[in-house]
Design a protein around this motif. Structure first.
Motif, mmCIF file in Angstrom:
data_model
loop_
_atom_site.group_PDB
_atom_site.id
_atom_site.type_symbol
_atom_site.label_atom_id
_atom_site.label_comp_id
_atom_site.label_asym_id
_atom_site.label_seq_id
_atom_site.Cartn_x
_atom_site.Cartn_y
_atom_site.Cartn_z
ATOM 1 N N ILE A 167 -5.557 29.727 -37.846
ATOM 2 C CA ILE A 167 -5.438 31.181 -37.722
ATOM 3 C C ILE A 167 -6.634 31.727 -36.951
ATOM 4 N N PHE A 168 -7.830 31.289 -37.334
ATOM 5 C CA PHE A 168 -9.045 31.822 -36.724
ATOM 6 C C PHE A 168 -9.245 31.320 -35.294
ATOM 7 N N SER A 169 -8.711 30.141 -34.996
ATOM 8 C CA SER A 169 -8.819 29.622 -33.631
ATOM 9 C C SER A 169 -7.618 30.028 -32.781
ATOM 10 N N LYS A 170 -6.723 30.825 -33.383
ATOM 11 C CA LYS A 170 -5.533 31.332 -32.695
ATOM 12 C C LYS A 170 -4.705 30.199 -32.089
ATOM 13 N N SER A 171 -4.491 29.165 -32.893
ATOM 14 C CA SER A 171 -3.730 28.006 -32.423
ATOM 15 C C SER A 171 -2.540 27.698 -33.338
ATOM 16 N N ILE A 172 -2.015 28.743 -33.978
ATOM 17 C CA ILE A 172 -0.831 28.581 -34.822
ATOM 18 C C ILE A 172 0.377 28.253 -33.945
ATOM 19 N N LEU A 173 1.173 27.290 -34.388
ATOM 20 C CA LEU A 173 2.374 26.913 -33.646
ATOM 21 C C LEU A 173 3.511 27.886 -33.967
ATOM 22 N N PRO A 174 4.255 28.340 -32.971
ATOM 23 C CA PRO A 174 5.451 29.140 -33.267
ATOM 24 C C PRO A 174 6.428 28.316 -34.104
ATOM 25 N N LEU A 175 7.099 28.956 -35.027
ATOM 26 C CA LEU A 175 8.046 28.239 -35.878
ATOM 27 C C LEU A 175 9.164 27.600 -35.063
ATOM 28 N N GLN A 176 9.462 28.197 -33.925
ATOM 29 C CA GLN A 176 10.513 27.646 -33.069
ATOM 30 C C GLN A 176 10.196 26.211 -32.653
ATOM 31 N N GLU A 177 8.899 25.891 -32.552
ATOM 32 C CA GLU A 177 8.502 24.535 -32.169
ATOM 33 C C GLU A 177 8.626 23.543 -33.324
ATOM 34 N N LEU A 178 8.909 24.057 -34.515
ATOM 35 C CA LEU A 178 9.032 23.204 -35.702
ATOM 36 C C LEU A 178 10.470 23.194 -36.208
ATOM 37 N N THR A 179 11.393 23.418 -35.307
ATOM 38 C CA THR A 179 12.801 23.513 -35.697
ATOM 39 C C THR A 179 13.424 22.155 -35.956
ATOM 40 N N ARG A 180 13.187 21.196 -35.069
ATOM 41 C CA ARG A 180 13.846 19.895 -35.172
ATOM 42 C C ARG A 180 12.905 18.747 -35.508
ATOM 43 N N GLY A 181 11.626 18.974 -35.464
ATOM 44 C CA GLY A 181 10.695 17.898 -35.775
ATOM 45 C C GLY A 181 9.280 18.420 -35.927
ATOM 46 N N PHE A 182 8.442 17.606 -36.573
ATOM 47 C CA PHE A 182 7.031 17.921 -36.749
ATOM 48 C C PHE A 182 6.204 16.987 -35.865
ATOM 49 N N PRO A 183 4.978 17.370 -35.549
ATOM 50 C CA PRO A 183 4.103 16.472 -34.785
ATOM 51 C C PRO A 183 3.945 15.128 -35.487
ATOM 52 N N ARG A 184 3.771 14.072 -34.716
ATOM 53 C CA ARG A 184 3.664 12.732 -35.284
ATOM 54 C C ARG A 184 2.292 12.478 -35.903
ATOM 55 N N SER A 185 1.255 13.109 -35.364
ATOM 56 C CA SER A 185 -0.088 12.882 -35.901
ATOM 57 C C SER A 185 -0.218 13.537 -37.268
ATOM 58 N N GLN A 186 -1.105 12.992 -38.097
ATOM 59 C CA GLN A 186 -1.284 13.561 -39.427
ATOM 60 C C GLN A 186 -1.847 14.974 -39.349
ATOM 61 N N ALA A 187 -2.777 15.203 -38.416
ATOM 62 C CA ALA A 187 -3.358 16.539 -38.271
ATOM 63 C C ALA A 187 -2.292 17.549 -37.855
ATOM 64 N N GLY A 188 -1.455 17.155 -36.903
ATOM 65 C CA GLY A 188 -0.391 18.050 -36.463
ATOM 66 C C GLY A 188 0.634 18.297 -37.547
ATOM 67 N N ALA A 189 0.965 17.241 -38.294
ATOM 68 C CA ALA A 189 1.928 17.385 -39.386
ATOM 69 C C ALA A 189 1.362 18.257 -40.499
ATOM 70 N N ASP A 190 0.068 18.112 -40.778
ATOM 71 C CA ASP A 190 -0.569 18.948 -41.804
ATOM 72 C C ASP A 190 -0.423 20.424 -41.453
ATOM 73 N N LEU A 191 -0.636 20.748 -40.189
ATOM 74 C CA LEU A 191 -0.485 22.135 -39.751
ATOM 75 C C LEU A 191 0.965 22.584 -39.893
ATOM 76 N N ALA A 192 1.900 21.722 -39.517
ATOM 77 C CA ALA A 192 3.321 22.069 -39.607
ATOM 78 C C ALA A 192 3.730 22.336 -41.054
ATOM 79 N N TYR A 193 3.269 21.496 -41.972
ATOM 80 C CA TYR A 193 3.577 21.711 -43.387
ATOM 81 C C TYR A 193 2.925 22.998 -43.896
ATOM 82 N N ALA A 194 1.691 23.243 -43.467
ATOM 83 C CA ALA A 194 0.987 24.454 -43.899
ATOM 84 C C ALA A 194 1.708 25.706 -43.408
ATOM 85 N N GLU A 195 2.164 25.681 -42.167
ATOM 86 C CA GLU A 195 2.887 26.824 -41.624
ATOM 87 C C GLU A 195 4.231 27.009 -42.331
#
Length: 303
Positions: A167-195
């Motif tokens: 949020i503070f780094s203004k790097s939130i992913l749009p939900l549209q990008e999480l429609t069919r899959g989550f990032p493969r990396s653990q860091a990316g997936a953590d953000l997807a789950y958090a969102e």
């Protein structure tokens, strides 16, 4: 509960010998495990307790048992899933076939997760998937995961920290990008789950829990997710996505102070100075009181 011995021959190539499994059943669940891997009785209790919490879903499900397989090793877990899965995953649900596969509880603990939360999360997937099976293929992944986290009442501190950081780094992913899959990396997936967690939680905050179940009822009837969402929530998915992201800065404004080092250290310095002034003032009042007492003759010695 009924207990039986099951001989399960793994047809997957990594196993060269048969694995002996035991099974224990309750009203709605059947747990498969190998001796010494887990306590099936406690797992059944967790599962049945959670099942009873969601009559809004279970009442719309066809009758049938839910199977929970508890693997002994990570290699066995990945083989049972029999699909691409991240190395850090500890559980997997197959809602339409009513099957759950989880890691050895010891491995779950090493991953700093709680068995109760993992079980509730995966069971939530099965209950939601069974309830919405007519429309499940059209439901965005962020909503599926957000629903599971919401119903399971998960709280993962690191996930909250991940959300704040982005949020503070203004790097939130749009939900549209999480429609069919989550990032493969653990860091990316953590953000997807958090969102996903925050988006569903905010949906309940602004529209109410009844709206969430009304949406599930629409999906249970087989209605298209986009159409059902707009009919119940009043926004299309794109509008919801924008408004949710706009809400983040406002809802987490309090935490922004701690994300800025100037405010953080300035605030700590101010607190330290305030504490010093309070202590000095208190000490001065104490000294003044002692001085007054010394100037006063105790009445006991008066004649």
């Amino acid at each position: 509960m009924m207990k039986s011995l099951v001989l399960f021959l793994c047809l997957l190539p990594i196993f060269s010998v048969a694995a002996t499994w035991e099974s224990v059943e309750s009203t709605h669940f059947r747990v498969y495990y190998q001796e010494g891997t887990a306590d099936p009785t406690s797992i059944l209790q967790i599962a049945e307790d959670f099942y009873a919490e969601l009559p809004q879903l279970t009442s719309r499900m066809p009758a049938g048992m839910i199977d929970i397989w508890i693997c002994d090793t990570q290699k066995e877990f990945q083989a049972f899933v029999h699909a691409p899965i991240q190395d850090w995953a500890v559980g997997c649900a197959f809602p339409l076939s009513r099957r759950i596969v989880i890691q050895n509880p010891k491995y779950i603990a090493l991953a700093k997760l709680q068995l109760v939360q993992v079980l509730r999360h995966e069971i939530a997937h099965v209950l939601f998937g069974q309830c919405t099976r007519k429309a499940v293929k059209e439901i965005p992944l962020w909503f599926i995961e957000g629903i599971a986290i919401y119903f399971a009442e998960e709280w993962v501190p690191s996930r909250h920290g991940t959300l704040l950081k982005h949020i503070f780094s203004k790097s939130i992913l749009p939900l549209q990008e999480l429609t069919r899959g989550f990032p493969r990396s653990q860091a990316g997936a953590d953000l997807a789950y958090a969102e996903s967690q925050d988006a569903v939680r905010w949906l309940v905050e602004v529209k109410g829990r009844d709206a969430l179940f009304a949406l599930i009822a629409e999906l249970h009837a087989g209605n298209n997710f986009d159409t059902a969402f707009k009919a119940v929530v009043g926004w299309d998915l794109a509008t919801f996505d924008v408004r949710w992201r706009e809400s983040l800065a406002e809802r987490y404004r309090w935490a922004s102070l701690f994300s800025n080092s100037y405010f953080l250290w300035g605030g700590l310095g101010g607190l330290a100075l305030l504490g010093y002034l309070v202590r000095r003032n208190r000490r001065q009042r104490h000294l003044n009181k002692l001085a007054q007492q010394e100037d006063t003759v105790d009445t006991f010695f008066r004649t």
